[in-house]
Design a protein around this motif. Structure first.
Motif, PDB file in Angstrom:
ATOM      1  N   LYS A   1      -7.037   8.185  -1.253  1.00 26.45           N
ATOM      2  CA  LYS A   1      -7.653   7.048  -0.562  1.00 26.45           C
ATOM      3  C   LYS A   1      -6.606   6.132   0.065  1.00 26.45           C
ATOM      4  O   LYS A   1      -6.856   5.558   1.119  1.00 26.45           O
ATOM      5  N   THR A   2      -5.438   5.999  -0.579  1.00 24.61           N
ATOM      6  CA  THR A   2      -4.385   5.178   0.032  1.00 24.61           C
ATOM      7  C   THR A   2      -3.910   5.821   1.330  1.00 24.61           C
ATOM      8  O   THR A   2      -3.685   5.122   2.321  1.00 24.61           O
TER       9      THR A   2
ATOM     10  N   ILE B   1      -6.996   7.985  -6.075  1.00 24.91           N
ATOM     11  CA  ILE B   1      -6.369   6.763  -5.554  1.00 24.91           C
ATOM     12  C   ILE B   1      -5.330   7.121  -4.493  1.00 24.91           C
ATOM     13  O   ILE B   1      -5.278   6.512  -3.415  1.00 24.91           O
ATOM     14  N   TYR B   2      -4.526   8.133  -4.774  1.00 31.54           N
ATOM     15  CA  TYR B   2      -3.493   8.582  -3.828  1.00 31.54           C
ATOM     16  C   TYR B   2      -4.115   9.013  -2.493  1.00 31.54           C
ATOM     17  O   TYR B   2      -3.646   8.617  -1.420  1.00 31.54           O
TER      18      TYR B   2
ATOM     19  N   LEU C   1      -8.301  -0.681  -4.073  1.00 33.76           N
ATOM     20  CA  LEU C   1      -7.487   0.431  -4.579  1.00 33.76           C
ATOM     21  C   LEU C   1      -6.468  -0.035  -5.618  1.00 33.76           C
ATOM     22  O   LEU C   1      -6.221   0.652  -6.607  1.00 33.76           O
ATOM     23  N   GLN C   2      -5.904  -1.199  -5.389  1.00 38.05           N
ATOM     24  CA  GLN C   2      -4.950  -1.734  -6.351  1.00 38.05           C
ATOM     25  C   GLN C   2      -5.654  -1.998  -7.689  1.00 38.05           C
ATOM     26  O   GLN C   2      -5.111  -1.691  -8.751  1.00 38.05           O
TER      27      GLN C   2
ATOM     28  N   LEU D   1       0.832  -1.205   0.000  1.00 39.42           N
ATOM     29  CA  LEU D   1       0.000   0.000   0.000  1.00 39.42           C
ATOM     30  C   LEU D   1       0.868   1.256   0.000  1.00 39.42           C
ATOM     31  O   LEU D   1       0.553   2.236  -0.675  1.00 39.42           O
TER      32      LEU D   1
ATOM     33  N   TYR E   1      -6.191   1.249  -9.453  1.00 41.20           N
ATOM     34  CA  TYR E   1      -4.927   1.701 -10.038  1.00 41.20           C
ATOM     35  C   TYR E   1      -4.670   0.973 -11.368  1.00 41.20           C
ATOM     36  O   TYR E   1      -4.315   1.598 -12.365  1.00 41.20           O
TER      37      TYR E   1
ATOM     38  N   PHE F   1      -7.352  -2.447   0.304  1.00 37.65           N
ATOM     39  CA  PHE F   1      -6.118  -2.393  -0.485  1.00 37.65           C
ATOM     40  C   PHE F   1      -6.352  -3.006  -1.860  1.00 37.65           C
ATOM     41  O   PHE F   1      -5.962  -2.439  -2.884  1.00 37.65           O
TER      42      PHE F   1
ATOM     43  N   LEU G   1       1.918   1.627  -3.478  1.00 40.66           N
ATOM     44  CA  LEU G   1       0.800   2.110  -4.282  1.00 40.66           C
ATOM     45  C   LEU G   1       0.594   3.608  -4.069  1.00 40.66           C
ATOM     46  O   LEU G   1       0.341   4.348  -5.023  1.00 40.66           O
ATOM     47  N   GLU G   2       0.712   4.041  -2.829  1.00 40.25           N
ATOM     48  CA  GLU G   2       0.577   5.471  -2.531  1.00 40.25           C
ATOM     49  C   GLU G   2       1.667   6.264  -3.258  1.00 40.25           C
ATOM     50  O   GLU G   2       1.395   7.276  -3.905  1.00 40.25           O
TER      51      GLU G   2
ATOM     52  N   SER H   1       1.048   6.086  -7.161  1.00 48.25           N
ATOM     53  CA  SER H   1      -0.102   6.878  -7.614  1.00 48.25           C
ATOM     54  C   SER H   1       0.196   8.377  -7.516  1.00 48.25           C
ATOM     55  O   SER H   1      -0.227   9.154  -8.371  1.00 48.25           O
TER      56      SER H   1
END
Length: 171
Positions: A109-110, A106-107, A134-135, A11, A138, A131, A14-15, A18
């Motif tokens: 929400k992460t 997305i950013y 969100l993935q 995560l 993305y 997670f 991902l943050e 994104s």
């Protein structure tokens, strides 16, 4: 080992990703908008000169050169308009802005999910479920916007902007 430790790291990745992609898309949108504006301004100036009596002042003694100058300006204006139409920078800019907005969502929400998890406001199962959601968002965004990938320059500029913001935040 905590069952969500690896997911937590994913995560964070991902943050970071994104954020970088959203910033790169906004950079690309800005760059394409500048190109569109520059070419549009050149077209307006060429057309203004063609129809303006000001150009006559430069060719008072030689009207034949006036006709040639007007023809050259018309060709240049038409060529610039053709280039602007062909590259369609305004539409591409809007597409990059849409992509940037999606990656921004997305950013954000992460970040919220990370905070909820750190504060123990959600269970590990809820954390993993959010997670994965969100993935998937993305990956969908990557697929949706594969026709407007920011340039390497946009990504480098994004990385530098993010680094600058981080430095200023800690100063």
């Amino acid at each position: 080992m905590n069952k969500a430790e690896n997911i937590y790291q994913e995560l964070l990745d991902l943050e970071r990703d994104s954020r970088k992609v959203k910033t790169a898309h906004f950079n690309a949108a800005e760059r394409k908008k500048r190109k569109h504006t520059f070419f549009g301004l050149c077209i307006v100036i060429a057309n203004f000169l063609i129809f303006s009596p000001l150009i006559n002042l430069f060719f008072v003694d030689n009207p034949d050169n006036l006709i040639i100058a007007i023809k050259i300006l018309a060709i240049v204006g038409a060529a610039l308009a053709g280039v602007q139409t062909f590259f369609n920078w305004e539409k591409e800019s809007e597409l990059h802005l849409s992509a940037g907005a999606l990656y921004t969502n997305i950013y954000r929400k992460t970040g919220t999910l990370l905070a909820k998890f750190k504060d123990a406001l959600i269970t590990v199962d809820e954390f993993i479920e959010e997670f994965e959601f969100l993935q998937n968002k993305y990956l969908e965004a990557n697929n949706t916007y594969k026709s407007c990938i920011p340039s390497e320059h946009d990504f480098t500029k994004a990385k530098n902007r993010i680094s600058e913001r981080a430095k200023n935040k800690h100063s």
